[in-house]
Structures are given as structure tokens and as C-alpha cells.
Scaffold this active site. Structure first.
Site, mmCIF file in Angstrom:
data_model
loop_
_atom_site.group_PDB
_atom_site.id
_atom_site.type_symbol
_atom_site.label_atom_id
_atom_site.label_comp_id
_atom_site.label_asym_id
_atom_site.label_seq_id
_atom_site.Cartn_x
_atom_site.Cartn_y
_atom_site.Cartn_z
ATOM 1 N N ASN A 7 0.879 -1.165 0.000
ATOM 2 C CA ASN A 7 0.000 0.000 0.000
ATOM 3 C C ASN A 7 0.914 1.212 0.000
ATOM 4 O O ASN A 7 1.560 1.521 0.997
ATOM 5 C CB ASN A 7 -0.878 -0.037 1.258
ATOM 6 C CG ASN A 7 -1.896 1.091 1.270
ATOM 7 O OD1 ASN A 7 -1.861 1.986 0.423
ATOM 8 N ND2 ASN A 7 -2.783 1.057 2.232
ATOM 9 N N ARG A 93 -2.412 -2.187 -3.621
ATOM 10 C CA ARG A 93 -3.676 -1.491 -3.429
ATOM 11 C C ARG A 93 -3.675 -0.261 -4.332
ATOM 12 O O ARG A 93 -2.740 0.549 -4.292
ATOM 13 C CB ARG A 93 -3.812 -1.043 -1.967
ATOM 14 C CG ARG A 93 -5.057 -0.258 -1.767
ATOM 15 C CD ARG A 93 -5.163 0.286 -0.370
ATOM 16 N NE ARG A 93 -6.409 1.031 -0.285
ATOM 17 C CZ ARG A 93 -6.588 2.075 0.488
ATOM 18 N NH1 ARG A 93 -5.623 2.515 1.258
ATOM 19 N NH2 ARG A 93 -7.744 2.698 0.495
ATOM 20 N N HIS A 182 -13.286 1.821 -0.447
ATOM 21 C CA HIS A 182 -13.267 0.805 0.632
ATOM 22 C C HIS A 182 -13.798 -0.544 0.142
ATOM 23 O O HIS A 182 -14.249 -1.364 0.948
ATOM 24 C CB HIS A 182 -14.152 1.229 1.839
ATOM 25 C CG HIS A 182 -13.646 2.401 2.597
ATOM 26 N ND1 HIS A 182 -14.488 3.348 3.130
ATOM 27 C CD2 HIS A 182 -12.400 2.766 2.958
ATOM 28 C CE1 HIS A 182 -13.783 4.274 3.760
ATOM 29 N NE2 HIS A 182 -12.513 3.940 3.664
ATOM 30 N N ARG A 243 -13.502 14.775 6.900
ATOM 31 C CA ARG A 243 -14.292 15.091 5.701
ATOM 32 C C ARG A 243 -15.733 15.405 6.099
ATOM 33 O O ARG A 243 -16.300 14.746 6.968
ATOM 34 C CB ARG A 243 -14.298 13.921 4.720
ATOM 35 C CG ARG A 243 -12.942 13.567 4.155
ATOM 36 C CD ARG A 243 -13.087 12.533 3.043
ATOM 37 N NE ARG A 243 -11.788 12.009 2.650
ATOM 38 C CZ ARG A 243 -11.429 10.738 2.781
ATOM 39 N NH1 ARG A 243 -12.281 9.844 3.275
ATOM 40 N NH2 ARG A 243 -10.241 10.336 2.404
ATOM 41 N N GLU A 386 -8.036 -5.708 4.991
ATOM 42 C CA GLU A 386 -7.914 -5.351 3.575
ATOM 43 C C GLU A 386 -6.678 -5.995 2.942
ATOM 44 O O GLU A 386 -6.715 -6.412 1.787
ATOM 45 C CB GLU A 386 -7.886 -3.830 3.428
ATOM 46 C CG GLU A 386 -9.232 -3.214 3.793
ATOM 47 C CD GLU A 386 -9.195 -1.706 3.941
ATOM 48 O OE1 GLU A 386 -9.374 -1.021 2.941
ATOM 49 O OE2 GLU A 386 -8.994 -1.217 5.068
#
Ligand code: ADP
Length: 412
Positions: A7, A93, A182, A243, A386
Site C-alpha cells: 500500500n 492497493r 473501501h 471530511r 484489507e
């Protein structure tokens, strides 16, 4: 043989090394502050009896390629990888696959070019992901590399869920639409929920809630994402750490006129200075829960707003799915914050969604079932993974018979 999951951020690389035969984790680590005067490499080795041996090294690393070489030069008593020959494949990723990728794909020049073309849709993430891919291809020549996209799982959404009500030409010409993110996490916990409920995923309707620093919901019908709360970018949907989530689209125009704030500052405000942080000054949920326990009113407001928005999405996705077998909480907050799970489900009894306080507080390994006895809808907390999902998808893409998919032509 080993499978490595990478990642890659703009100034960091995180990795996890799996044994390919059983996907057990052998080691993991991160290299932070690439390009600064001193970078830090943290490497963890997992022993068979659950022991973790962590080493930290510092040094100057100017770019991602040097970064991989620095990681590989970890002292011999704690090797990351001894040689490229022991690598079955590398899974990367990648945040945005646009409409081009709905499955993991074996990386070649064309794939790299397509990920590059998608940079306008993910200007912060795709360039960083590409740095990692290109560096890894140079450092591990001949090792097959696979891109696994955060957006891919949501490519199953029907047009009425992903089209924005703008003039259609903006979709046709500029690909402005909902993509969702996601995806690997939503898919992983959907699979975990199915395994826990001992039912095939294709028979289940699920609402999955990934609540981490970023947060999103997915409506999963028979194993396929049919709607999700994040949009063209990760800004839409839930209130997140920093956010804003859903907002009247007129607000940025109004703020621009009222404050004279430049466009870039507004974008940063909505992405980095809003959400929980904007309301109460903190974006880490553990800190906010402490502020709430001290009676700080803005932290209380932030928490209420956070859970209220999630509850609204649960209701909306119930309507989307018609029948819901389970609501699944995951991500750092969804996995660990019992109070938030409870508050998000409060008042949903009429939908069959309930939380039992005692079950909700229990410690658990992978999946915790927390609905009241006899409730028609299961409510679960499930640990996401993940990296493991990327490792599984990487292996699947490497299997010759599965025929890695490449670029999908056109769009619905
Ligand atoms: P990321 O999106 O960066 O992967 P995570 O999924 O790790 O983030 O989630 C980070 C969030 O989870 C933070 O807000 C953190 O405070 C929260 N979190 C972690 N553990 C707990 C806990 N025990 N209780 C409440 N919140 C927690």
C-alpha cells in the site's frame, strides 16, 4: 512461496508478507517519511506462537525505489524477503480503478497507463499508488504484480445508483459518477459475515458499514454492491474524521462568495478541516469519546451527528435492499466502539435492527454478533483485513485459469 501486499502513499510504503499456501502473515511493516532527511522503517516478524518481533531502522531514502531496497536490506536475522525467486506475486492497493477495472488485474504497461489516466479522479492517491507499482517493478523484475482497486467491488452498482442528476453528458464525457471506495473492506466483511452466518454470500443481503478515519456504507445484495455512500471521490457520504460527507452542493459556492476563500482552500477545508474535526476540533474517535465523557458539548454534538448520519444510511439501504439479513460494522470505530454501534442502531427496532448491550460490549476475535435474542436482523461487528483480501485477490488473479481481466471496454 510468498505474496506481498503493498500500500503505497506519496511518502510512505506499507507492506505485508504472506505465506502463499495458507495466507498466514509472516511479516509486515512500513517505511515512513520517504524524501525527508530521515526515513523510518518499522518491520514486524510474526512468530508461530503469536510472538511479534519489531525492529526499527532509520536512514535516508529519497524515493520509493530506494525505499524498497532499504526495506530489503533489513538485517539478515529479520529478512523481509531473501530473493525475488521466493515471491509468487505482489498485490498493490490502488485507490481508483474508474470504470476500467472491476476486478484485480495483472499489471502491464497498458494497466499502468490506464491507472495514470485515472489520476484526475484520484489526484492524491493514484499517483502515489503508481510510484509504488513502478518502483516495485524495477526492484522485483519478473515477479508478477497485480493491482487491486478500492473501487472495483462497487462497479456492480446499477446506473440509477451511480449516476448523478447532472446533465448526462458530464457522465458520458467526463465520467462524473459515483464510484465508491473501501471496496476490499466491504467485500472482506461481507464474506466474513456470510461465513459466520453459515450461509452463501450470494444468498444474503447486507448493509456493511466501514467506520475508520474515512467511512462508508455499502448495500450488498447477494454478494454484490448495489449502492455505496462515497461518490466520485471519498468526500461524499458519512461524516468522517476530517471530511464533511454529504453537504448541500451549493455550500462551497456560497462560502466562496462569502469568504473569498480560493477553490483549493475550500477543497482542503471539506477534506481535511471538516467532519468530526471541524465540529469539535478532534478527529480521532477515542479522543472524542473522552471529550464526551468530560461533558464537552461540541464533542457530544459531533458524536450525535456522526451516528445520526449513519442511522439515516442504514434506513436508506434497508429501503434499497428490501430485506436485510445483517448489518455489519467494521473499521477502527465500527470494530471497537460499542457505544457508536449502539447509537447508530437506536430507534431502528421497527426495522428489526437492535443491539443487546451485554453482547455489544463483549471482547471478540473476528466476528461478534450483537443483536437482541430473536431479532430478525443480525447485527455484527467484524474485523476487516484489507491486506488479506488483497492477497487473496492477488492469488486469484495469478491463477492462469482465472484469466486476469484487463481493461473493460465502454460503460453502461
Ligand atoms: P484508517 O481509516 O486510517 O484505516 P482505522 O480503521 O484504523 O482508520 O480507524 C481509525 C479510527 O478508529 C480512529 O478514529 C480511532 O480513534 C478509532 N478507534 C480505534 N480504536 C477505537 C476504540 N477502541 N474506540 C473507539 N474508537 C476507536
Amino acid at each position: 512461496m510468498k505474496v506481498v501486499v503493498i500500500n503505497s502513499g506519496s511518502s510512505s510504503v506499507k507492506y505485508e508478507v504472506f505465506e502463499s499456501s495458507d495466507l498466514s502473515v509472516l511479516s509486515s511493516g512500513s517505511l515512513e517519511r520517504i524524501g525527508e532527511s530521515e526515513s523510518q522503517h518499522t518491520h514486524r516478524i510474526y512468530g508461530p506462537s503469536g510472538t511479534v518481533n519489531e525492529t526499527v531502522r532509520r536512514g535516508r531514502v529519497d524515493n520509493h525505489e530506494e525505499g524498497f531496497r532499504f526495506i530489503l536490506s533489513t538485517p539478515v536475522d529479520s529478512p523481509v524477503i531473501k530473493s525475488s525467486e521466493e515471491l509468487l506475486g505482489i498485490g498493490h492497493r490502488v485507490v481508483h480503478g474508474g470504470e476500467a477495472f472491476r476486478e484485480p488485474v495483472l499489471i502491464d504497461e497498458k494497466v499502468i497507463e490506464t491507472i495514470r489516466e485515472l489520476i484526475p479522479l484520484a489526484p492524491l492517491h493514484n499517483p502515489a499508488n503508481l510510484l509504488g507499482i513502478e518502483a516495485a517493478r524495477r526492484v522485483f523484475p519478473g515477479v508478477p504484480q497485480v493491482a487491486v482497486f478500492d473501487t472495483a467491488f462497487h462497479q456492480a452498482m446499477p446506473p440509477h445508483a451511480f449516476i448523478y442528476a447532472l446533465p448526462y453528458s458530464f457522465y458520458a464525457l467526463h465520467r462524473v459518477r459515483r464510484y465508491g471506495f473501501h471496496g476490499t473492506s466491504h467485500l472482506w466483511v461481507a464474506k466474513k459475515a456470510a461465513a459466520h452466518l453459515e450461509k452463501p454470500l450470494t444468498s444474503l443481503n447486507l448493509i456493511t458499514l466501514h467506520l475508520g478515519n474515512g467511512a462508508s456504507a455499502a448495500a450488498v445484495r447477494e454478494g454484490r454492491s448495489v449502492d455505496t455512500s462515497m461518490g466520485m471521490t471519498p468526500l461524499e457520504g458519512f461524516v468522517m474524521g476530517t471530511r464533511s460527507g454529504d453537504l448541500d452542493p451549493a455550500v462551497p459556492f456560497y462560502l466562496r462568495r462569502a469568504t473569498g476563500m480560493p477553490e483549493g482552500d475550500l477543497e482542503a477545508l471539506l477534506n481535511k478541516g471538516s467532519g468530526l474535526k471541524g465540529i469539535c476540533g478532534a478527529n480521532d474517535m477515542r479522543e472524542i469519546l473522552q471529550m464526551v465523557s468530560r461533558g464537552e458539548p461540541l464533542a457530544q454534538l459531533a458524536l450525535e451527528l456522526y451516528c445520526y448520519r449513519i442511522k439515516k444510511y442504514i434506513g436508506a439501504y434497508f429501503a434499497v435492499l428490501g430485506r436485510v439479513d445483517a448489518v455489519v460494522f467494521t473499521g477502527g470505530i465500527g470494530e471497537n466502539a460499542a457505544l457508536i454501534r449502539k447509537q447508530c442502531c437506536q430507534g431502528l427496532e421497527a426495522l428489526g435492527i437492535t443491539v443487546d448491550d451485554t453482547k455489544n460490549e463483549k471482547a471478540y476475535e473476528e466476528v461478534l454478533e450483537i443483536q437482541r435474542d430473536g431479532a430478525p436482523v443480525k447485527v455484527l461487528a467484524a474485523r476487516t483485513n484489507e491486506e488479506r483480501e488483497i492477497a487473496e485477490q492477488t492469488l486469484a488473479a495469478l491463477l492462469p485459469c482465472s484469466g486476469p481481466r484487463r481493461v473493460r471496454e465502454g460503460a453502461p
